[in-house]
Design a protein around this motif. Structure first.
Motif, PDB file in Angstrom:
ATOM      1  N   SER A 113       4.288 -43.477 106.599  1.00 22.46           N
ATOM      2  CA  SER A 113       5.254 -43.050 107.613  1.00 22.46           C
ATOM      3  C   SER A 113       6.589 -42.736 106.946  1.00 22.46           C
ATOM      4  O   SER A 113       6.789 -43.025 105.757  1.00 22.46           O
ATOM      5  N   GLY A 114       7.487 -42.180 107.762  1.00 26.46           N
ATOM      6  CA  GLY A 114       8.818 -41.871 107.264  1.00 26.46           C
ATOM      7  C   GLY A 114       9.621 -43.128 106.960  1.00 26.46           C
ATOM      8  O   GLY A 114      10.296 -43.225 105.929  1.00 26.46           O
ATOM      9  N   ALA A 115       9.544 -44.090 107.877  1.00 28.06           N
ATOM     10  CA  ALA A 115      10.294 -45.332 107.666  1.00 28.06           C
ATOM     11  C   ALA A 115       9.872 -45.990 106.355  1.00 28.06           C
ATOM     12  O   ALA A 115      10.718 -46.471 105.584  1.00 28.06           O
ATOM     13  N   GLU A 116       8.573 -45.979 106.085  1.00 28.26           N
ATOM     14  CA  GLU A 116       8.083 -46.611 104.856  1.00 28.26           C
ATOM     15  C   GLU A 116       8.475 -45.825 103.598  1.00 28.26           C
ATOM     16  O   GLU A 116       8.648 -46.409 102.534  1.00 28.26           O
ATOM     17  N   SER A 170      23.028 -41.177 111.950  1.00 25.26           N
ATOM     18  CA  SER A 170      21.806 -40.887 111.189  1.00 25.26           C
ATOM     19  C   SER A 170      20.614 -41.602 111.815  1.00 25.26           C
ATOM     20  O   SER A 170      20.781 -42.521 112.624  1.00 25.26           O
ATOM     21  N   PHE A 171      19.427 -41.196 111.423  1.00 21.20           N
ATOM     22  CA  PHE A 171      18.214 -41.932 111.793  1.00 21.20           C
ATOM     23  C   PHE A 171      17.309 -42.028 110.570  1.00 21.20           C
ATOM     24  O   PHE A 171      16.967 -41.016 109.962  1.00 21.20           O
ATOM     25  N   HIS A 172      16.937 -43.259 110.211  1.00 19.08           N
ATOM     26  CA  HIS A 172      16.089 -43.440 109.035  1.00 19.08           C
ATOM     27  C   HIS A 172      14.821 -44.246 109.315  1.00 19.08           C
ATOM     28  O   HIS A 172      14.041 -44.485 108.399  1.00 19.08           O
ATOM     29  N   LEU A 205      17.870 -38.377  99.581  1.00 18.78           N
ATOM     30  CA  LEU A 205      17.785 -37.489 100.742  1.00 18.78           C
ATOM     31  C   LEU A 205      16.575 -37.857 101.606  1.00 18.78           C
ATOM     32  O   LEU A 205      15.445 -37.945 101.106  1.00 18.78           O
ATOM     33  N   ASP A 206      16.832 -38.094 102.868  1.00 17.75           N
ATOM     34  CA  ASP A 206      15.781 -38.340 103.848  1.00 17.75           C
ATOM     35  C   ASP A 206      15.418 -37.002 104.485  1.00 17.75           C
ATOM     36  O   ASP A 206      16.080 -36.538 105.403  1.00 17.75           O
ATOM     37  N   GLU A 207      14.359 -36.395 103.963  1.00 19.34           N
ATOM     38  CA  GLU A 207      13.896 -35.106 104.501  1.00 19.34           C
ATOM     39  C   GLU A 207      12.623 -35.297 105.323  1.00 19.34           C
ATOM     40  O   GLU A 207      11.759 -34.430 105.370  1.00 19.34           O
ATOM     41  N   VAL A 208      12.506 -36.462 105.926  1.00 14.90           N
ATOM     42  CA  VAL A 208      11.327 -36.755 106.741  1.00 14.90           C
ATOM     43  C   VAL A 208      11.168 -35.704 107.842  1.00 14.90           C
ATOM     44  O   VAL A 208      10.060 -35.269 108.142  1.00 14.90           O
ATOM     45  N   GLN A 209      12.304 -35.279 108.415  1.00 18.06           N
ATOM     46  CA  GLN A 209      12.244 -34.262 109.473  1.00 18.06           C
ATOM     47  C   GLN A 209      12.560 -32.857 108.952  1.00 18.06           C
ATOM     48  O   GLN A 209      11.945 -31.879 109.363  1.00 18.06           O
ATOM     49  N   SER A 210      13.533 -32.749 108.055  1.00 14.95           N
ATOM     50  CA  SER A 210      13.995 -31.421 107.617  1.00 14.95           C
ATOM     51  C   SER A 210      13.087 -30.810 106.551  1.00 14.95           C
ATOM     52  O   SER A 210      13.184 -29.622 106.269  1.00 14.95           O
ATOM     53  N   ALA A 236       7.713 -37.134 105.199  1.00 16.75           N
ATOM     54  CA  ALA A 236       6.621 -37.664 106.034  1.00 16.75           C
ATOM     55  C   ALA A 236       6.285 -36.590 107.064  1.00 16.75           C
ATOM     56  O   ALA A 236       5.928 -35.489 106.678  1.00 16.75           O
ATOM     57  N   LYS A 237       6.477 -36.903 108.350  1.00 17.43           N
ATOM     58  CA  LYS A 237       6.224 -35.990 109.469  1.00 17.43           C
ATOM     59  C   LYS A 237       5.299 -34.809 109.152  1.00 17.43           C
ATOM     60  O   LYS A 237       4.100 -34.938 109.262  1.00 17.43           O
ATOM     61  N   GLY A 238       5.826 -33.653 108.743  1.00 19.61           N
ATOM     62  CA  GLY A 238       5.003 -32.464 108.575  1.00 19.61           C
ATOM     63  C   GLY A 238       4.070 -32.495 107.373  1.00 19.61           C
ATOM     64  O   GLY A 238       3.198 -31.631 107.241  1.00 19.61           O
TER      65      GLY A 238
HETATM   66  C1  LIG Z   1      11.237 -39.508 112.147  1.00 21.39           C
HETATM   67  C2  LIG Z   1      12.201 -39.855 111.084  1.00 21.39           C
HETATM   68  C3  LIG Z   1      12.093 -41.064 110.358  1.00 21.39           C
HETATM   69  C4  LIG Z   1      11.078 -42.129 110.687  1.00 21.39           C
HETATM   70  O1  LIG Z   1       9.783 -41.722 110.467  1.00 21.39           O
HETATM   71  P1  LIG Z   1       8.559 -42.594 111.055  1.00 21.39           P
HETATM   72  O2  LIG Z   1       7.340 -41.888 110.560  1.00 21.39           O
HETATM   73  O3  LIG Z   1       8.693 -42.612 112.549  1.00 21.39           O
HETATM   74  O4  LIG Z   1       8.690 -43.953 110.489  1.00 21.39           O
HETATM   75  C5  LIG Z   1      12.972 -41.270 109.325  1.00 21.39           C
HETATM   76  N1  LIG Z   1      13.921 -40.364 109.015  1.00 21.39           N
HETATM   77  C6  LIG Z   1      14.053 -39.216 109.693  1.00 21.39           C
HETATM   78  C7  LIG Z   1      15.114 -38.239 109.282  1.00 21.39           C
HETATM   79  C8  LIG Z   1      13.212 -38.922 110.755  1.00 21.39           C
HETATM   80  O5  LIG Z   1      13.370 -37.788 111.451  1.00 21.39           O
END
Ligand SMILES: *Cc1c(COP(=O)(O)O)cnc(C)c1O
Length: 387
Positions: A94-97, A126-128, A212-217, A241-243
């Protein structure tokens, strides 16, 4: 009545089928998914090559363990490192991990520097993620409420404000800066063009890790494979993560140089992380990016959407701001004129899935969206805002 814990409050709709940009609910009604499962199903629902990849791999091998070598994991690591100009990868679920791994890397970096109480600068709004470390990193009181004591490791600074970071140059406990290149959950907040470059320079001058947290971007969402490519820079740590798995759960923490050598045997792990199935699917995702000119479509559709939104909504008094980078789309609304709390349900009734963050509409449509589908989407959005 439900036996599910109450942490989610889902809309009263159940989807049973998906194809491309479209979902069908249990009554047969169709919906345009302008969120892609919140930035996950970037290549569309049930992409045939992804479906085939899942079938093929499930007939070969689903899971072994990270106690043994995993062929697809090694191959995926090579390809991701090459694409992102990074050295090494840790795979999570996951993104959090992925972010959790980045934070552990920063802690080990602190040990190397003899810093006992390491601090990471992160941004307000922010969201992480939702683990204890990542919710502490997150700059949003709503995510943190009820979970104190938080990890004291994070200081939240204004986003898109170099001074706010520079202020900490003398602080010997800072070990890293962690940012989203574009803030997603905050409603698609796009910083000034050279902000990331300036932050990176401050990090270099102070020997801080630039995370850099590019989980979404990441993964094509902004029109380049990674949003930071717009800045021609390489971070020390990059989280995805995500995509990355188009719907199968996979995250990745990539690192370069000194940051790549922090995790040693016994310091980190995950039972599921990087198993043969998810890595095979992520490889197929990368194949599709290579074969199907996905990014060209993102950029063409992005320009078209931005123009259409401007043309149709610029003079609308309820619309305060239109923010578009690739297919990350935020429409800032004036709450005095429009009741944002009603929009989700109204959109749903009209067969449209969007997200409301604060007083912004957020959309993350599939990267394979066609011009015809953009026209449908724009029509629904105009109707929603003007209703
Ligand atoms: C969604 C998101 C996360 C968390 O990802 P999960 O898979 O829900 O743990 C972390 N950082 C960003 C920027 C996100 O958009």
């Amino acid at each position: 009545m439900s036996n599910l814990m109450s942490n989610y409050s889902p809309l009263d709709v159940t989807f049973t089928k998906g194809s491309g940009c479209w979902l069908t609910d249990s009554s047969g009604k169709k919906y345009f998914d302008a969120l892609s499962g919140v930035g996950v199903v970037n290549l569309g629902h049930c992409h045939p090559k992804i479906t085939q990849s899942i079938i093929d791999q499930s007939q070969e091998l689903l899971h072994t363990s990270n106690w043994y070598r995993i062929e697809h994991q090694e191959e995926l690591a090579v390809r991701l490192c090459k694409l992102a100009n990074m050295d090494k990868v840790f795979f999570s679920n996951s993104g959090a991990e992925a972010n959790e791994a980045a934070i552990k890397i920063a802690r080990l970096f602190a040990r190397q520097k003899d810093i006992d109480m390491p601090v990471i600068l992160t941004a307000k709004e922010s969201f992480h993620g939702r683990t204890m470390a990542t919710l502490s990193a997150t700059g949003n009181n709503k995510v943190q409420a009820g979970f104190s004591p938080l990890m004291s490791e994070f200081i939240h600074v204004d986003f898109d404000n170099l001074e706010a970071i520079n202020k900490y140059s003398d602080n010997k406990n800072i070990v890293a800066v962690m940012l989203e290149p574009i803030q997603g959950e905050a409603g698609v907040i796009i910083p000034q063009q050279d902000y990331l470059n300036e932050v990176k320079t401050v990090c270099e001058e102070n020997d801080w890790l630039f995370i850099l947290d590019e989980v979404q971007s990441g993964m094509g969402r902004t029109g380049k494979l990674f949003a930071h490519e717009y800045n021609n820079l390489t971070p020390d740590v990059l989280c995805l993560a995500k995509g990355l798995g188009n719907g199968v759960p996979i995250g990745a923490c990539l690192a370069k140089g000194k940051a790549a050598d922090m995790l040693l045997p016994g310091t980190h792990g995950s039972t599921f992380g990087g198993n043969p199935l998810v890595c095979k699917v992520a490889l197929s995702v990368l194949d599709i990016f290579e074969e199907d000119t996905i990014l060209d479509n993102v950029n063409a559709m992005s320009d078209y959407i931005a123009n259409q939104l401007k043309k149709n909504l610029e003079d609308c008094s309820a619309v305060a701001q239109i923010r578009v980078k690739g297919l990350m789309i935020g429409i800032g609304l004036d709450e005095r004129i429009i009741d944002c709390t009603k929009l989700l349900q109204k959109a749903l009734e009209d067969g449209l899935l969007i997200n409301i963050s604060g007083n912004s509409i957020r959309m993350l449509p599939p990267l394979i969206i066609t011009q015809k589908e953009v026209d449908i989407l724009i029509k629904k959005i105009i109707k929603l805002i003007n209703a």
